[in-house]
Structures are given as structure tokens and as C-alpha cells.
Design a protein around this motif. Sequence first.
Motif, PDB file in Angstrom:
ATOM      1  N   VAL A 170       0.850  -1.196   0.000  1.00  0.00           N
ATOM      2  CA  VAL A 170       0.000   0.000   0.000  1.00  0.00           C
ATOM      3  C   VAL A 170       0.885   1.245   0.000  1.00  0.00           C
ATOM      4  O   VAL A 170       1.861   1.329   0.744  1.00  0.00           O
ATOM      5  N   GLY A 172       0.795   5.820  -1.148  1.00  0.00           N
ATOM      6  CA  GLY A 172      -0.070   6.977  -1.238  1.00  0.00           C
ATOM      7  C   GLY A 172      -0.598   7.207  -2.638  1.00  0.00           C
ATOM      8  O   GLY A 172      -0.201   6.544  -3.594  1.00  0.00           O
ATOM      9  N   THR A 173      -1.488   8.162  -2.746  1.00  0.00           N
ATOM     10  CA  THR A 173      -2.055   8.514  -4.052  1.00  0.00           C
ATOM     11  C   THR A 173      -1.342   9.715  -4.666  1.00  0.00           C
ATOM     12  O   THR A 173      -1.465   9.965  -5.858  1.00  0.00           O
ATOM     13  N   ARG A 174      -0.611  10.456  -3.847  1.00  0.00           N
ATOM     14  CA  ARG A 174       0.157  11.592  -4.346  1.00  0.00           C
ATOM     15  C   ARG A 174       1.423  11.731  -3.519  1.00  0.00           C
ATOM     16  O   ARG A 174       1.492  11.262  -2.383  1.00  0.00           O
ATOM     17  N   SER A 175       2.430  12.357  -4.084  1.00  0.00           N
ATOM     18  CA  SER A 175       3.713  12.495  -3.406  1.00  0.00           C
ATOM     19  C   SER A 175       3.710  13.700  -2.468  1.00  0.00           C
ATOM     20  O   SER A 175       3.050  14.720  -2.736  1.00  0.00           O
ATOM     21  N   PRO A 193       3.051   7.414  -4.600  1.00  0.00           N
ATOM     22  CA  PRO A 193       2.464   6.231  -5.243  1.00  0.00           C
ATOM     23  C   PRO A 193       3.347   4.989  -5.210  1.00  0.00           C
ATOM     24  O   PRO A 193       2.844   3.880  -5.357  1.00  0.00           O
ATOM     25  N   ARG A 194       4.647   5.167  -5.004  1.00  0.00           N
ATOM     26  CA  ARG A 194       5.550   4.020  -5.047  1.00  0.00           C
ATOM     27  C   ARG A 194       5.914   3.461  -3.676  1.00  0.00           C
ATOM     28  O   ARG A 194       6.123   2.259  -3.526  1.00  0.00           O
ATOM     29  N   THR A 196       6.283   4.403   0.967  1.00  0.00           N
ATOM     30  CA  THR A 196       6.175   5.278   2.137  1.00  0.00           C
ATOM     31  C   THR A 196       7.369   4.994   3.042  1.00  0.00           C
ATOM     32  O   THR A 196       7.799   3.845   3.170  1.00  0.00           O
ATOM     33  N   ASP A 242      -3.890  18.067   2.714  1.00  0.00           N
ATOM     34  CA  ASP A 242      -4.159  16.810   2.027  1.00  0.00           C
ATOM     35  C   ASP A 242      -3.043  15.793   2.277  1.00  0.00           C
ATOM     36  O   ASP A 242      -3.298  14.600   2.433  1.00  0.00           O
ATOM     37  N   GLN A 246      -3.394  12.284   4.308  1.00  0.00           N
ATOM     38  CA  GLN A 246      -2.996  11.032   3.682  1.00  0.00           C
ATOM     39  C   GLN A 246      -2.097  10.218   4.610  1.00  0.00           C
ATOM     40  O   GLN A 246      -2.232   8.998   4.693  1.00  0.00           O
ATOM     41  N   LEU A 250      -3.165   6.497   5.740  1.00  0.00           N
ATOM     42  CA  LEU A 250      -2.293   5.343   5.471  1.00  0.00           C
ATOM     43  C   LEU A 250      -1.967   4.597   6.757  1.00  0.00           C
ATOM     44  O   LEU A 250      -1.904   3.364   6.777  1.00  0.00           O
TER      45      LEU A 250
END
Length: 256
Positions: A170, A172-175, A193-194, A196, A242, A246, A250
Motif C-alpha cells: 500500500v 499513497g495517491t500523491r507524493s 504512489p511508489r 512510504t 491533504d 494522507q 495510510l
Amino acid sequence: MSGTPLIDHDRLLDVLEHEGTRLASAAAGADHDRPVPGCPGLTLGETARHVGSVYRTVVAWIRSGDRPTSWQRQPDDGQSVEDYVRDGLRSLLGELATHDPAEGCATWHPQQQHYGFWRRRMAHESTVHRIDVQAAGGQDITEVDPEVAVDGVDEVLHLWFTHRLAVLGVAGTRSGTVAVRTADRVWLATLGPRSTSARRVTAAEAESADAVVTADPTELYLWLWGRRAVFDRAVTLDGDLDVSAQLWALLRLATR
């Protein structure tokens, strides 16, 4: 970011003993059907049983040298939940206290195969769930020592945000980057996205972060564990909200 605790291992063993005992006491005589605030679907009784089961899981894990497939998951017939917790705690303390923290043993973290991992992990498992049980029972919440809470912040960022999310696949959706601050400590959480990850940094290293999360040690500890709402008043969020949200979301996935 190192997995080395910020407090010594003897202190962690004391925290485990005290917090496990408090949890059992909080469960005694309480309504076990009461919901746990911040954990939808979880009740006081289920939380106490979970902790008693985890204590036994860890003992079985250590003794077998691998992830166990069987252990006592529920109290015996006629055994109270609080006694189930106390008996499991007693067995776990006996196992951990007779081995040096640096001595090797099986764990679920590939880089931390030693008894010290379980001392820290079980100290914080007991602390967070003791608060859950007290909160569900409408009891006064026993204060968490600030030094223990700071170590708990370090553990959740290292073990759950950095390691557990990777295991789950899993991200994130944005950096973005979040500076996490409490007492005199700062961590920098990086998400995208890659992957955490989080690491301990200096205040200067965190200045370029997209967002900053600040709170006193206990409130930050509970916020990272999802026991506080993402926009709780006790936690100050600055910068990109945001990205901070996130981070919180997460960690909810990692620690549930």
C-alpha cells in the motif's frame, strides 16, 4: 530510520507489565459490549481478548521459531477475560525477562530478529489498547509518560508506516513530505504512489516539508494510531492538509 528504541529495554519491559495490568483491571467489571471510540466495530471485550491472544501468540512465536498456527485464542471455560489477559501477560513477561534484548529470536520484522523487538512492540500494543479499554468503559484515561509516547511515535512511523505498508503493498495517491514534531524530536515522513517511509531528522532537515504535524507526545501518539480524528483540535496541522490527511489515512490502514 533506525528501529532502535528511544528508551531503554528495561523500561519497555516495565511499560509492558504496567500497561498490561492496567488493561486487565480496566476490563474487570466493565460492560464488554461497549464500543471502542475511534475503532468502529470493536468492543471493549473484544479488545481485551485480542491483547490476551496476542500475548500468547508472541510466546508461541518465540518458542517455535516461526509464525505460530495455533495458540489459546479465547479464555478457558469459566475464565474471565481479565484473567485471560493477566495469565498471558505473566507468560510473556517471563519469556522476555529471561533473555537479553539483543538475543536473536523469531519476529515478523526481517531486520529486527531479536527479543528487543517484542519488548517494544508489546509495550506499545498494551499501551494503545489499554487506552482503548479505558475509553470504551468511560473510565479516566491513565496518562502515558511523555518519553514512552515519544518512543511510540517513533515505533509507529518506523514499524507501521515504513515497514508494514510496504508488506501490504500500500502506498499513497500523491507524493509529499510531512514533518512530524513532538517534544524535541522530529521525523520526516515521505509518501507517494511508489512507497512510504519515515526517518528521524533534525529540525533543519524538516524545514522543506510540504506539511507539518505537531502535538504533545500523547496526543500525537494517539493521532498516528488513529485514536484521534484527522483534524482533532489537539493536533496542529500546517501546510498541505491533504498530505497530512494522507499520512493519517495510510497509518489507519497499516495499524488496523
